[in-house]
Every structure is written in C-alpha cells, then in structure tokens.
Design a protein around this motif. Structure first.
Motif, PDB file in Angstrom:
ATOM      1  N   LEU A  75       0.846  -1.181   0.000  1.00 42.13           N
ATOM      2  CA  LEU A  75       0.000   0.000   0.000  1.00 42.13           C
ATOM      3  C   LEU A  75       0.892   1.245   0.000  1.00 42.13           C
ATOM      4  CD1 LEU A  75      -2.919   1.071   0.185  1.00 42.13           C
ATOM      5  CD2 LEU A  75      -2.644   1.099   2.672  1.00 42.13           C
ATOM      6  N   TYR A  76       0.714   2.072  -1.020  1.00 40.99           N
ATOM      7  CA  TYR A  76       1.471   3.314  -1.193  1.00 40.99           C
ATOM      8  C   TYR A  76       0.551   4.466  -0.811  1.00 40.99           C
ATOM      9  CZ  TYR A  76       3.583   7.209  -3.843  1.00 40.99           C
ATOM     10  OH  TYR A  76       4.119   8.421  -4.229  1.00 40.99           O
ATOM     11  N   THR A  77       0.895   5.192   0.272  1.00 40.79           N
ATOM     12  CA  THR A  77      -0.001   6.220   0.797  1.00 40.79           C
ATOM     13  C   THR A  77       0.755   7.487   1.178  1.00 40.79           C
ATOM     14  OG1 THR A  77      -1.451   4.505   1.726  1.00 40.79           O
ATOM     15  CG2 THR A  77      -1.729   6.745   2.561  1.00 40.79           C
ATOM     16  N   PRO A  78       0.736   8.520   0.338  1.00 40.08           N
ATOM     17  CA  PRO A  78       1.269   9.811   0.782  1.00 40.08           C
ATOM     18  C   PRO A  78       0.456  10.313   1.974  1.00 40.08           C
ATOM     19  CG  PRO A  78       0.906   9.781  -1.600  1.00 40.08           C
ATOM     20  CD  PRO A  78       0.229   8.565  -1.042  1.00 40.08           C
ATOM     21  N   SER A  79       1.139  10.744   3.053  1.00 43.88           N
ATOM     22  CA  SER A  79       0.443  11.198   4.254  1.00 43.88           C
ATOM     23  C   SER A  79       0.748  12.654   4.589  1.00 43.88           C
ATOM     24  CB  SER A  79       0.830  10.318   5.447  1.00 43.88           C
ATOM     25  OG  SER A  79       0.400   8.986   5.232  1.00 43.88           O
ATOM     26  N   SER A  80       1.705  13.232   3.912  1.00 43.90           N
ATOM     27  CA  SER A  80       2.030  14.655   4.030  1.00 43.90           C
ATOM     28  C   SER A  80       2.935  14.981   2.857  1.00 43.90           C
ATOM     29  CB  SER A  80       2.725  14.953   5.371  1.00 43.90           C
ATOM     30  OG  SER A  80       4.057  14.459   5.364  1.00 43.90           O
ATOM     31  N   GLU A  81       3.400  16.222   2.801  1.00 48.97           N
ATOM     32  CA  GLU A  81       4.296  16.588   1.704  1.00 48.97           C
ATOM     33  C   GLU A  81       5.613  15.832   1.775  1.00 48.97           C
ATOM     34  OE1 GLU A  81       4.902  20.740   1.476  1.00 48.97           O
ATOM     35  OE2 GLU A  81       2.822  21.200   0.918  1.00 48.97           O
ATOM     36  N   THR A  82       6.001  15.406   2.967  1.00 46.80           N
ATOM     37  CA  THR A  82       7.322  14.798   3.146  1.00 46.80           C
ATOM     38  C   THR A  82       7.289  13.336   3.581  1.00 46.80           C
ATOM     39  OG1 THR A  82       7.408  15.605   5.425  1.00 46.80           O
ATOM     40  CG2 THR A  82       8.349  17.026   3.727  1.00 46.80           C
ATOM     41  N   SER A  83       6.137  12.831   3.982  1.00 45.43           N
ATOM     42  CA  SER A  83       6.063  11.483   4.553  1.00 45.43           C
ATOM     43  C   SER A  83       5.178  10.563   3.721  1.00 45.43           C
ATOM     44  CB  SER A  83       5.521  11.529   5.987  1.00 45.43           C
ATOM     45  OG  SER A  83       6.402  12.235   6.828  1.00 45.43           O
ATOM     46  N   LEU A  84       5.620   9.326   3.624  1.00 46.75           N
ATOM     47  CA  LEU A  84       4.888   8.292   2.902  1.00 46.75           C
ATOM     48  C   LEU A  84       4.613   7.135   3.854  1.00 46.75           C
ATOM     49  CD1 LEU A  84       3.973   7.363  -0.010  1.00 46.75           C
ATOM     50  CD2 LEU A  84       6.118   6.084  -0.075  1.00 46.75           C
ATOM     51  N   TYR A  85       3.350   6.747   3.949  1.00 49.00           N
ATOM     52  CA  TYR A  85       2.950   5.584   4.735  1.00 49.00           C
ATOM     53  C   TYR A  85       2.953   4.369   3.813  1.00 49.00           C
ATOM     54  CZ  TYR A  85      -0.633   2.446   6.772  1.00 49.00           C
ATOM     55  OH  TYR A  85      -1.343   1.367   7.228  1.00 49.00           O
ATOM     56  N   VAL A  86       3.671   3.327   4.224  1.00 46.57           N
ATOM     57  CA  VAL A  86       3.778   2.097   3.445  1.00 46.57           C
ATOM     58  C   VAL A  86       3.286   0.939   4.309  1.00 46.57           C
ATOM     59  CG1 VAL A  86       5.309   0.537   2.186  1.00 46.57           C
ATOM     60  CG2 VAL A  86       5.756   3.009   2.189  1.00 46.57           C
ATOM     61  N   ALA A  87       2.386   0.136   3.770  1.00 51.20           N
ATOM     62  CA  ALA A  87       1.944  -1.077   4.455  1.00 51.20           C
ATOM     63  C   ALA A  87       2.300  -2.274   3.583  1.00 51.20           C
ATOM     64  CB  ALA A  87       0.437  -1.044   4.714  1.00 51.20           C
ATOM     65  N   LEU A  88       2.951  -3.251   4.189  1.00 51.17           N
ATOM     66  CA  LEU A  88       3.357  -4.484   3.500  1.00 51.17           C
ATOM     67  C   LEU A  88       2.495  -5.607   4.059  1.00 51.17           C
ATOM     68  CD1 LEU A  88       7.232  -3.960   3.742  1.00 51.17           C
ATOM     69  CD2 LEU A  88       5.680  -3.228   1.913  1.00 51.17           C
ATOM     70  N   VAL A  89       1.544  -6.083   3.269  1.00 53.87           N
ATOM     71  CA  VAL A  89       0.505  -7.005   3.721  1.00 53.87           C
ATOM     72  C   VAL A  89       0.788  -8.408   3.197  1.00 53.87           C
ATOM     73  CG1 VAL A  89      -1.976  -7.477   3.727  1.00 53.87           C
ATOM     74  CG2 VAL A  89      -1.166  -5.104   3.696  1.00 53.87           C
ATOM     75  N   ALA A  90       0.644  -9.399   4.068  1.00 52.95           N
ATOM     76  CA  ALA A  90       0.911 -10.789   3.673  1.00 52.95           C
ATOM     77  C   ALA A  90       0.275 -11.736   4.682  1.00 52.95           C
ATOM     78  CB  ALA A  90       2.420 -11.038   3.589  1.00 52.95           C
TER      79      ALA A  90
END
Length: 390
Positions: free
Chosen positions: A207-222
C-alpha cells in the motif's frame, strides 16, 4: 447538556479520546485512563474518510488535524503486472471524502481537544476491572464509580475479557508491517505520486499512501505464516522479488522501524451492559482493507456521546439506543473489510478480472463505501470546515 454526569473512559486511542472529548463538550465530567506513562500513536499514517472527517468537524478539530494532510484524487488497485485494475475517484463533487494524516498528528490533535474540553487525562492509570454498575478498580487499588464507563482499551481489551460477549471471532491469517519513509520522486512515476495505490502480487500487497508533503505511509501485507514477509526489519529483497517495479520504494524500507500486526475481526453479542459500554476495537475490530477502523471508532464514539447526552432516559437505555443506531453500519463495514481480505487468496490471473468487474458495479461500490459516506450522529454540532477539494 448533562452538567452533573460523570464518565470514566478506559484507553486513550481514537475511540477513547473522541468519546471523552465529545462528552466533555456536552457538559460531562470525564476522566480518561491510559495505562501507559504517555499517550503514544501506534502506527504510521491513517486514512480518515468522510465519517471520521465529519467527527473531527463536530469536535471543532478538523482544521488542526488536517494541517499538512494529503488530499488524493484517486484510489487505484494494480495487479502483479502493475496494470490498473480498479480506479475510484475521490474528493471531488459527489465523491467520497478522504484525507491521509500522520497518526501522531491525529492523536496529538485529539489530546489537545480533550484537554481544552476539560477532560482529566490520567496516564499511568491502569484499570483492571469495570462493572455494569459504573464502578471500576485501578491497578493501584483505587476505586471509583461513574454514570458511564466506556471500555476503549483496544482489540485485546482486558475489560471485555471479563465478560462472555464475543459472538463471533474470524480466524485472520493476514497482517501487515506498517512504516513511514520520506517521500521521494523516485518511488513511482510522476503521474502516480499523489495517488493512493494498492499493489497486488500473489498473496502479498503493498500500500502506497502519501500522508504529508514529506512522509509516505507504506503497508506491507501478507499471510502471517509468510516468514520473509513478516520479518522485522523488513526483508526488502524478498519483497522486491514480488514487486520488482517497486524496487526503489521497497529499498527505502530497509532498516526503517516498523511493527508487524496480525489483523483481527470479531463481533459482540452486545456493545453494552448496564452503564458499561465497549467502544472502538474493543467492540468492533476489522482488517484495514477499507481504511475504516479509525473512522468507525470515531463515528461510533461521537454517536455514543450524543446518545448519552440527548435524552433523560436511564444510561443503560441510552447505550442500547446508541448500539441500535450505530451497529448496522459498523458491522456492514466489518464484513466488507473481511471480504476484501479474501482477495489475497485469489490467484493473480483470476483476481484481475474480478477487480475490474467490481469497479463497473455502482451498487457494489456504494455498499463498500457506506461507512465512508455516513454522517455521524451528532455531527451537526460544533461544525468545522470541509477538506480542500471535497
């Protein structure tokens, strides 16, 4: 208003902070118990859909929470060949609203709102027992009694375990590692950088999720028994083999602090007994495939405060009325979240046409987005502003 009413809230997560703030704003005297020495945000970024945004507006906290948040224009699902197989426009006229916010900012905003409303926040205050008569016992031996006790102490709720109220517990064999990494223009093509994208490959998702101008939230699901996938620190080589087109993004996850959590799902026979109510993940945890765990927790917490403050009926009756109003939408969302998790077990060749087909059925999309479009009970009060682009 109920100036003589008291409430004890157990747990300072999204549900507990929302309920405490909303009750205090309605004139209740509220004590919020957090067993840790400080209130900490668990996780990385968070999706806040329309129901959660309306709750923040109702609390007068939207403007503060939304500072620096990302407002995407589309949600995409992509298959193992990086082909777009589902596309959901968002934040436009008539479309569902959603912001992505750093979780610590959201928690800090709610803490500030609780303090401003007059909530007494007690950290290092561990509640070990709570009863339907409104009494509770702390680890220190201190006891108290309130007009309402709200157990918002999480998916592994100590208070819920004291009572035989779990009606159904699904065996969830999936989980995720959640991380925050600095945003980089190298991770995805320029035209994709502002999107929310879920990538599928075999029984894994990214999961690729921009959360602010400088931060990216990444979720690795399995699957939880996929040892390389659930390893901390992240086994980036293993993930790159599944998603070679995301090599730069996944390489950036190397050494980044993260935690693996197995998803949980259960329903209760009832959400309350007497003056005691279960709230948030204590009552209705769900896997994160709709991004609605936080939204449902905040929405039902606001509804609870409104129910407790909106009539002269006994507290136990008001809690039953709250459950009657909130439960259908919340459990509908739980079921949808669970079903979407089953896509992990569909082979790539079959999943692609399945996702493409579902995107062509408006009724199916509306059902899936039901909670996101719900206006929470009590959201007409203390209204704030709407998100940019909505």
């Amino acid at each position: 208003m109920a100036p003589n009413k008291t409430a004890d809230v157990i747990g300072a997560g999204l549900a507990g902070l929302t309920a405490a703030t909303a009750l205090a704003q309605r004139g209740w005297s509220v004590r919020l118990h957090e067993r840790e020495s400080e209130i900490r945000a668990i996780g990385a970024g968070i999706y806040v859909w329309g129901n959660g945004l309306a709750t923040l507006e109702a609390l007068g906290l939207y403007d503060q929470a939304a500072v620096g948040a990302h407002v995407g224009q589309v949600l995409e699902s992509r298959d193992h060949r990086d082909r777009v197989v589902e596309e959901i426009p968002i934040n436009g006229p008539g479309q569902a609203r959603v912001l992505t916010i750093m979780r610590d900012r959201l928690i800090d905003t709610l803490i500030g709102g609780a303090k401003e409303a007059g909530v007494e926040i007690r950290t290092g205050s561990e509640v070990v027992e709570a009863a339907p008569d409104g009494s509770l016992v702390l680890r220190s031996g201190e006891t108290s009694r309130a007009d309402a006790v709200l157990a918002a102490d999480g998916v592994n709720s100590r208070i819920r375990r004291q009572y035989d109220v779990v009606a159904h517990r699904a065996s969830m064999k999936q989980g995720a590692t959640r991380l925050t990494v600095p945003r980089s223009a190298d991770f995805v093509p320029a035209e994709d950088q502002g999107k929310y994208i879920e990538y599928f490959s075999g029984r894994r998702r990214v999961l690729y999720t921009p959360s602010s101008e400088t931060s990216l939230y990444v979720a690795l699901v399995a699957d939880e028994d996929d040892r390389p996938a659930s390893r901390i620190p992240v086994d980036t080589a293993s993930w790159i083999r599944s998603f070679p087109h995301l090599e730069k993004l996944l390489s950036a996850c190397a050494g980044v602090p993260g935690r693996w959590d197995t998803f949980q799902f259960h329903t209760l026979t009832r959400w309350s007994m007497g003056r005691l109510a279960f709230l948030g993940d204590s009552a209705h945890p769900q896997p994160p495939y709709l991004g609605q765990g936080g939204g449902c927790a905040m929405m039902s917490a606001l509804g609870l405060a409104d129910a407790l403050s909106g009539s002269d009926a006994p507290v136990d009756q008001r809690l039953r009325d709250w459950e009657y109003a909130e439960r259908p939408t919340v459990e509908h969302t739980q079921r949808w979240s669970y079903r979407l998790g089953q896509l992990n077990y569909v082979p790539d060749a079959a999943r692609t046409p399945l996702l493409k087909g579902s995107g062509l059925l408006p009724a199916l999309g509306a059902s899936r987005m039901r909670a996101a479009r719900t206006i929470p009970t009590g959201a007409g009060r203390f209204a704030g502003s709407a998100p940019a682009g909505s």
